[in-house]
Write a protein that holds these residues in place. Structure first.
Motif, PDB file in Angstrom:
ATOM      1  N   SER A 123       0.830  -1.197   0.000  1.00 33.05           N
ATOM      2  CA  SER A 123       0.000   0.000   0.000  1.00 33.05           C
ATOM      3  C   SER A 123       0.868   1.252   0.000  1.00 33.05           C
ATOM      4  O   SER A 123       1.467   1.600   1.023  1.00 33.05           O
ATOM      5  N   ALA A 124       0.949   1.897  -1.165  1.00 30.08           N
ATOM      6  CA  ALA A 124       1.598   3.205  -1.290  1.00 30.08           C
ATOM      7  C   ALA A 124       3.013   3.215  -0.725  1.00 30.08           C
ATOM      8  O   ALA A 124       3.381   4.100   0.040  1.00 30.08           O
ATOM      9  N   LEU A 125       3.819   2.238  -1.094  1.00 33.64           N
ATOM     10  CA  LEU A 125       5.213   2.219  -0.652  1.00 33.64           C
ATOM     11  C   LEU A 125       6.008   3.253  -1.432  1.00 33.64           C
ATOM     12  O   LEU A 125       5.869   3.367  -2.645  1.00 33.64           O
ATOM     13  N   ALA A 126       6.859   3.987  -0.748  1.00 34.80           N
ATOM     14  CA  ALA A 126       7.692   5.007  -1.393  1.00 34.80           C
ATOM     15  C   ALA A 126       9.051   5.056  -0.730  1.00 34.80           C
ATOM     16  O   ALA A 126       9.154   5.078   0.512  1.00 34.80           O
ATOM     17  N   TRP A 127      10.094   5.074  -1.540  1.00 25.05           N
ATOM     18  CA  TRP A 127      11.444   5.206  -1.007  1.00 25.05           C
ATOM     19  C   TRP A 127      11.669   6.625  -0.495  1.00 25.05           C
ATOM     20  O   TRP A 127      11.207   7.603  -1.111  1.00 25.05           O
ATOM     21  N   LEU A 128      12.367   6.745   0.614  1.00 18.42           N
ATOM     22  CA  LEU A 128      12.778   8.055   1.109  1.00 18.42           C
ATOM     23  C   LEU A 128      14.041   8.498   0.377  1.00 18.42           C
ATOM     24  O   LEU A 128      14.800   7.680  -0.150  1.00 18.42           O
ATOM     25  N   SER A 129      14.265   9.802   0.358  1.00 14.96           N
ATOM     26  CA  SER A 129      15.329  10.358  -0.483  1.00 14.96           C
ATOM     27  C   SER A 129      16.720   9.891  -0.071  1.00 14.96           C
ATOM     28  O   SER A 129      17.629   9.839  -0.903  1.00 14.96           O
ATOM     29  N   ASP A 130      16.902   9.497   1.196  1.00 12.55           N
ATOM     30  CA  ASP A 130      18.228   9.038   1.621  1.00 12.55           C
ATOM     31  C   ASP A 130      18.517   7.607   1.176  1.00 12.55           C
ATOM     32  O   ASP A 130      19.646   7.124   1.294  1.00 12.55           O
ATOM     33  N   GLY A 131      17.495   6.908   0.674  1.00 10.77           N
ATOM     34  CA  GLY A 131      17.685   5.556   0.184  1.00 10.77           C
ATOM     35  C   GLY A 131      17.856   4.520   1.270  1.00 10.77           C
ATOM     36  O   GLY A 131      18.016   3.332   0.986  1.00 10.77           O
ATOM     37  N   VAL A 177      -5.929   8.553   2.427  1.00 10.00           N
ATOM     38  CA  VAL A 177      -4.756   8.924   1.648  1.00 10.00           C
ATOM     39  C   VAL A 177      -4.621   7.986   0.450  1.00 10.00           C
ATOM     40  O   VAL A 177      -4.482   6.773   0.610  1.00 10.00           O
ATOM     41  N   GLU A 178      -4.623   8.546  -0.754  1.00 12.49           N
ATOM     42  CA  GLU A 178      -4.455   7.750  -1.965  1.00 12.49           C
ATOM     43  C   GLU A 178      -3.019   7.811  -2.483  1.00 12.49           C
ATOM     44  O   GLU A 178      -2.473   6.806  -2.933  1.00 12.49           O
ATOM     45  N   GLU A 179      -2.423   8.991  -2.425  1.00 11.73           N
ATOM     46  CA  GLU A 179      -1.025   9.167  -2.790  1.00 11.73           C
ATOM     47  C   GLU A 179      -0.429  10.221  -1.854  1.00 11.73           C
ATOM     48  O   GLU A 179      -1.159  11.026  -1.262  1.00 11.73           O
ATOM     49  N   TYR A 180       0.893  10.199  -1.747  1.00 12.24           N
ATOM     50  CA  TYR A 180       1.546  11.187  -0.901  1.00 12.24           C
ATOM     51  C   TYR A 180       2.967  11.410  -1.399  1.00 12.24           C
ATOM     52  O   TYR A 180       3.541  10.580  -2.112  1.00 12.24           O
ATOM     53  N   SER A 181       3.548  12.537  -1.041  1.00 12.86           N
ATOM     54  CA  SER A 181       4.948  12.822  -1.355  1.00 12.86           C
ATOM     55  C   SER A 181       5.507  13.720  -0.266  1.00 12.86           C
ATOM     56  O   SER A 181       4.772  14.475   0.388  1.00 12.86           O
ATOM     57  N   TRP A 182       6.823  13.642  -0.084  1.00 20.33           N
ATOM     58  CA  TRP A 182       7.507  14.415   0.950  1.00 20.33           C
ATOM     59  C   TRP A 182       8.192  15.633   0.344  1.00 20.33           C
ATOM     60  O   TRP A 182       8.639  15.598  -0.792  1.00 20.33           O
ATOM     61  N   SER A 183       8.254  16.682   1.124  1.00 16.64           N
ATOM     62  CA  SER A 183       9.115  17.799   0.739  1.00 16.64           C
ATOM     63  C   SER A 183      10.564  17.324   0.841  1.00 16.64           C
ATOM     64  O   SER A 183      10.873  16.343   1.526  1.00 16.64           O
ATOM     65  N   LEU A 243       2.689  16.017   1.433  1.00 16.00           N
ATOM     66  CA  LEU A 243       1.630  16.405   0.492  1.00 16.00           C
ATOM     67  C   LEU A 243       0.738  15.195   0.264  1.00 16.00           C
ATOM     68  O   LEU A 243       1.214  14.117  -0.127  1.00 16.00           O
ATOM     69  N   ILE A 244      -0.555  15.355   0.507  1.00 12.18           N
ATOM     70  CA  ILE A 244      -1.504  14.244   0.504  1.00 12.18           C
ATOM     71  C   ILE A 244      -2.535  14.451  -0.600  1.00 12.18           C
ATOM     72  O   ILE A 244      -3.109  15.534  -0.740  1.00 12.18           O
ATOM     73  N   PHE A 245      -2.794  13.388  -1.367  1.00  9.99           N
ATOM     74  CA  PHE A 245      -3.801  13.395  -2.439  1.00  9.99           C
ATOM     75  C   PHE A 245      -4.951  12.499  -2.004  1.00  9.99           C
ATOM     76  O   PHE A 245      -4.744  11.353  -1.592  1.00  9.99           O
ATOM     77  N   THR A 246      -6.174  13.019  -2.099  1.00  8.52           N
ATOM     78  CA  THR A 246      -7.342  12.271  -1.637  1.00  8.52           C
ATOM     79  C   THR A 246      -8.579  12.696  -2.426  1.00  8.52           C
ATOM     80  O   THR A 246      -8.540  13.641  -3.220  1.00  8.52           O
ATOM     81  N   ASN A 247      -9.681  11.955  -2.210  1.00 14.35           N
ATOM     82  CA  ASN A 247     -10.969  12.301  -2.834  1.00 14.35           C
ATOM     83  C   ASN A 247     -10.841  12.417  -4.352  1.00 14.35           C
ATOM     84  O   ASN A 247     -11.372  13.327  -4.978  1.00 14.35           O
ATOM     85  N   SER A 248     -10.154  11.460  -4.962  1.00  9.51           N
ATOM     86  CA  SER A 248      -9.829  11.584  -6.388  1.00  9.51           C
ATOM     87  C   SER A 248     -11.007  11.243  -7.277  1.00  9.51           C
ATOM     88  O   SER A 248     -11.930  10.513  -6.896  1.00  9.51           O
ATOM     89  N   LYS A 249     -10.949  11.755  -8.492  1.00  9.47           N
ATOM     90  CA  LYS A 249     -11.940  11.490  -9.531  1.00  9.47           C
ATOM     91  C   LYS A 249     -11.208  11.183 -10.836  1.00  9.47           C
ATOM     92  O   LYS A 249     -10.087  11.622 -11.056  1.00  9.47           O
ATOM     93  N   TYR A 303      -5.927  18.147  -2.420  1.00 10.10           N
ATOM     94  CA  TYR A 303      -4.571  18.070  -1.867  1.00 10.10           C
ATOM     95  C   TYR A 303      -4.539  18.765  -0.505  1.00 10.10           C
ATOM     96  O   TYR A 303      -5.131  19.834  -0.330  1.00 10.10           O
ATOM     97  N   TRP A 304      -3.827  18.116   0.414  1.00  9.90           N
ATOM     98  CA  TRP A 304      -3.619  18.660   1.750  1.00  9.90           C
ATOM     99  C   TRP A 304      -2.125  18.653   2.045  1.00  9.90           C
ATOM    100  O   TRP A 304      -1.397  17.785   1.565  1.00  9.90           O
ATOM    101  N   VAL A 305      -1.686  19.611   2.849  1.00  8.61           N
ATOM    102  CA  VAL A 305      -0.301  19.634   3.320  1.00  8.61           C
ATOM    103  C   VAL A 305      -0.305  19.464   4.829  1.00  8.61           C
ATOM    104  O   VAL A 305      -1.007  20.188   5.552  1.00  8.61           O
ATOM    105  N   LEU A 306       0.479  18.489   5.290  1.00  4.72           N
ATOM    106  CA  LEU A 306       0.669  18.277   6.725  1.00  4.72           C
ATOM    107  C   LEU A 306       2.060  18.762   7.097  1.00  4.72           C
ATOM    108  O   LEU A 306       3.061  18.282   6.546  1.00  4.72           O
ATOM    109  N   ASP A 307       2.126  19.732   8.015  1.00 10.77           N
ATOM    110  CA  ASP A 307       3.403  20.229   8.526  1.00 10.77           C
ATOM    111  C   ASP A 307       3.734  19.442   9.794  1.00 10.77           C
ATOM    112  O   ASP A 307       3.033  19.546  10.802  1.00 10.77           O
ATOM    113  N   LEU A 308       4.781  18.626   9.735  1.00  9.52           N
ATOM    114  CA  LEU A 308       5.091  17.745  10.852  1.00  9.52           C
ATOM    115  C   LEU A 308       5.601  18.501  12.081  1.00  9.52           C
ATOM    116  O   LEU A 308       5.516  17.988  13.207  1.00  9.52           O
TER     117      LEU A 308
END
Length: 760
Positions: A48-56, A104-110, A117-123, A134-139
């Motif tokens: 489910s929505a696996l993504a590599w972090l930039s540091d690898g 959450v359907e898709e997401y990406s990190w700054s 950055l969160i993508f939801t409610n897609s059509k 799109y929503w932004v969560l500030d950690l």
């Protein structure tokens, strides 16, 4: 008309109780349509929505919230140790004033990892769901903010963080303008102002998305100060009207901008605009923009920002591709090198600047096979990076630190896939990453460092295993998805033996083929053969990988006494340029000859009843089904054509003209390959299935086929699924469709055995 309609009604009414129930007989070893298509019984696992972090060194994934709470947690795993950390608990994804976490359907990190950055409610837009919220969560303070102001829901597309993570760029759906939003202040800056249905900024029309794979049409400069974007002028592109009566008392039309072969295309251009707003500077790309394609556009990598863009520019016939370098400030463009071929050329998604920008990584068929080259940016002959009489299928990752290019190939067996790497600085030797003891189909998602990879492995009839491996030794660190429940279910099913073989059709031509035989196969008996065909340019159906629901359906048919087979004709992929491009300007001719010749050859096998051969296919496969039934009427007893093309004049510009040329220049080729030309020859039983809302292969194709068959007074059966698109799905549609297909097959190509007699 009423007579033809009665065929549909009679066929649908004859289904009675679900066919699956008729054959279930309480035996869990026997497959049914309901078990395959209407239950989760054989559903496999996935990530489910696996993504590599930039540091690898780690990756993130979405998992059900801890403690059974609603929503999903975003968790981090250390690649080496497997240590799990909850980065974002589901409770932090609840919007202000709400009580339910975002789905959450898709997401990406700054880049700095401080914002999500969160993508939801897609059509859906055309094929995929590319518009939504799109929503932004500030950690830092756990603040969750919706982007785009107070606009309508599901209207934002392709949002991306700026390189500094303080802004987000996005496209407004329907308005087709590009905006930049400052996250802290919420200030929206509109960068384009002329967007409309016919002036499309930052995204694409139907044909660019479908045939060039382009959806996201804008790019941040690495310094975040400017944005490059495509603009399409769709003025003059005619609408194809989709007729819909399913959701209203009166019919209404949905217009789709769809350029059919030989007709007017959108005019494309690329501009650069300041991220703070201002005038767009347009690149001076030569040629008529309506008769050329900007297939790819990216910023040239540069520290601190780039002043140049690399463009892949193709002419309308797609036999010449110029790789161009554009100055973003002046708009001036120069050609770095040109790839040309008489049939057609392909753009290359993994174009990279290597060796300090001196060389460009490129893939070409100039040797007769798809191989990788280093092209000097300053001019000169391309240098082969890979060589051999096999096709490279694509680049997985370029490691500019270790100077490795990781790529997929299968030098000895085009039905399989393996990972290799080569050092582009030393240019050899080639290293095979995939262990030699694992024949089959391998996919890899490499970490940014190239040290780890998510490895997916399957075989024909064997569900995938997904694992985390370290490179370059492919050492398994742990299994992520083993699909053990699915494999256990399959172990309890009576499965027929599978087989790969070559079919000799004469003149030194041997076609790859796959077979599924009945579980109680008896070589002294004679069986009907039911073929699955696709056959389109560059495709493959004969592959050593898990086949999903269709594989299970074929096993169900095998249980009922059928041999199920598939053959890859000339024109399909993985066997070199000459094999692949023999179909040029004659789509449907060579492929039909090969499929019919293969059916005749298989019909001569001692355990095959040559009087009971059937075939089915979808889309290009539907086109092929109609052609073989009508051009080789003495070979096939029945066929099922789903969503078929029936004449290439009805299909889109980019796909059709790439392989068949312009209809104005190749009228004879268009006619010779069309099943409409041969309607009078039909002898076998034919079922045509189409969705009336198909925006890809329009129902118009089937209507033309109906008229041709009526004119020839040939009987046929028809099923139309109201307002279903090219995939023909939704609700119970797939269950109904495959029940229908099974019923038609069993009535018109009867097997010698039944599910009951197949039991021990």
């Amino acid at each position: 008309m009423l007579r033809r309609l009665s065929i549909v009604i009679a066929l649908a009414a004859s289904l009675g109780r679900p066919l699956a129930a008729q054959h279930a007989s309480g035996d869990s070893s026997l497959l049914t349509v309901d078990r395959i298509f209407a239950s989760p019984e054989f559903r496999g696992g996935s990530l489910s929505a696996l993504a590599w972090l930039s540091d690898g060194a780690g990756y993130t994934a979405l998992e059900p919230a801890a403690g059974g709470r609603p929503g999903k947690d975003l968790v981090r795993y250390d690649a080496e140790t497997g240590l799990k950390t909850i980065l974002v608990p589901a409770s932090r994804l609840v919007p202000p004033g709400d009580s339910t976490p975002l789905d959450v359907e898709e997401y990406s990190w700054s880049t700095d990892g401080r914002r999500l950055l969160i993508f939801t409610n897609s059509k859906q837009v055309w094929r995929t769901n590319t518009r939504g919220d799109y929503w932004v969560l500030d950690l830092a303070g756990w603040t969750l903010k919706r982007l785009g102001g107070n606009g309508l829901a599901s209207t934002l597309m392709f949002a991306k963080f700026s390189p500094d993570g303080g802004r987000v760029g996005l496209v407004r759906y329907g308005e087709y303008n590009i905006y930049v939003e400052d996250i802290a202040s919420g200030k929206l800056t509109q960068l384009t102002h002329d967007g409309s249905r016919t002036t499309i900024n930052g995204t694409f029309d139907w044909v660019y998305e479908e045939e060039l794979g382009l959806q996201d049409g804008w790019r941040w400069n690495p310094d975040g100060k400017s944005i490059a974007y495509w603009q399409l002028d769709a003025t003059g592109v005619r609408d194809f009207l989709l007729y819909d009566v399913t959701d209203s008392l009166y019919a209404f039309m949905t217009p789709v901008q769809y350029p059919k072969a030989g007709q007017t295309n959108s005019a494309g251009r690329v501009g650069v605009v300041s991220a703070a707003g201002g005038e767009t500077r347009w690149l001076s790309i030569p040629g008529d923009p309506r008769n050329n394609y900007i297939a790819r556009m990216e910023w040239v990598p540069a520290k601190g920002g780039s002043k140049e863009l690399v463009i892949q520019h193709m002419n309308r016939l797609q036999d010449t591709l110029h790789v161009m370098l554009a100055d973003a400030q002046s708009g001036q463009v120069r050609t770095l090198f040109t790839e040309a071929d008489v049939p057609w050329v392909e753009h290359f998604d993994q174009l990279s600047f290597l060796n300090g920008g001196k060389d460009i990584l490129w893939m070409s068929e100039r040797s007769g096979w798809s191989q990788l080259y280093l092209v000097p940016q300053g001019g000169g002959a391309p240098r082969p990076l890979t060589t051999g009489e096999f096709d490279v299928f694509g680049v997985v990752r370029v490691d500019t630190i270790g100077k490795w290019v990781y790529y997929m190939a299968s030098p000895d067996n085009p039905m399989q896939r393996y990972l290799y790497r080569i050092n582009y600085a030393k240019r050899g030797p080639v290293q095979r990453i995939t262990p030699p003891g694992e024949p089959g189909w391998h996919n890899y998602s490499l970490s940014p460092s190239g040290r780890y990879a998510v490895h997916t492995y399957s075989r024909f009839g064997v569900p995938p295993t997904i694992s985390l491996v370290s490179l370059p030794d492919n050492h398994m660190l742990r299994t992520l998805v083993d699909n053990a429940p699915l494999k256990a279910k399959l172990a309890g099913v009576r499965l027929g033996a599978t087989e790969f073989r070559h079919v000799d059709i004469g003149n030194g031509i041997k076609l790859n083929a796959a077979f599924i035989k009945p579980p109680n196969f008896d070589s002294t008996s004679r069986y009907p053969v039911f073929f699955y065909v696709y056959g389109g340019p560059g495709s493959q159906t004969v592959t050593d990988n898990w086949g999903g629901q269709n594989y299970l359906w074929y096993q169900m048919l095998a249980q009922r006494g059928y041999i199920v087979a598939s053959v890859d004709n000339r024109g399909t992929g993985a066997r070199g340029k000459a094999w692949r491009k023999i179909v040029y300007k004659q789509l449907g001719v060579v492929e039909t000859q090969d499929q019919a010749a293969a059916a005749r050859a298989i019909g001569r096998l001692p355990y095959v009843d040559s009087t009971r051969i059937g075939i089915w296919g979808w889309s290009y496969g539907g086109f092929m089904t109609l052609n073989v039934l009508m051009q080789a009427p003495d070979v096939y007893r029945m066929g099922i054509a789903v969503a078929p093309v029936t004449h290439w004049k009805y299909y889109d510009t980019i796909y059709t003209e790439r392989y068949n040329g312009l209809p104005q220049d190749n009228a004879a080729g268009y006619e010779k390959g069309s099943p409409l030309t041969y309607a009078k020859n039909l002898k076998g039983r034919l079922l045509i299935v189409h969705g009336s809302g198909d925006d890809n292969v329009h129902f118009q194709n089937t209507q033309a086929m109906i008229n041709a068959l009526v004119d020839a007074n040939r009987p046929f059966s028809l099923m139309v699924y109201p307002n279903r698109n090219h995939g023909i799905y939704g609700g119970n549609t797939r269950q109904h469709l495959y029940t229908l297909l099974t019923k038609f097959l069993e009535e018109n190509l009867p097997a010698a055995t039944t599910a009951r007699s197949a039991m021990p």
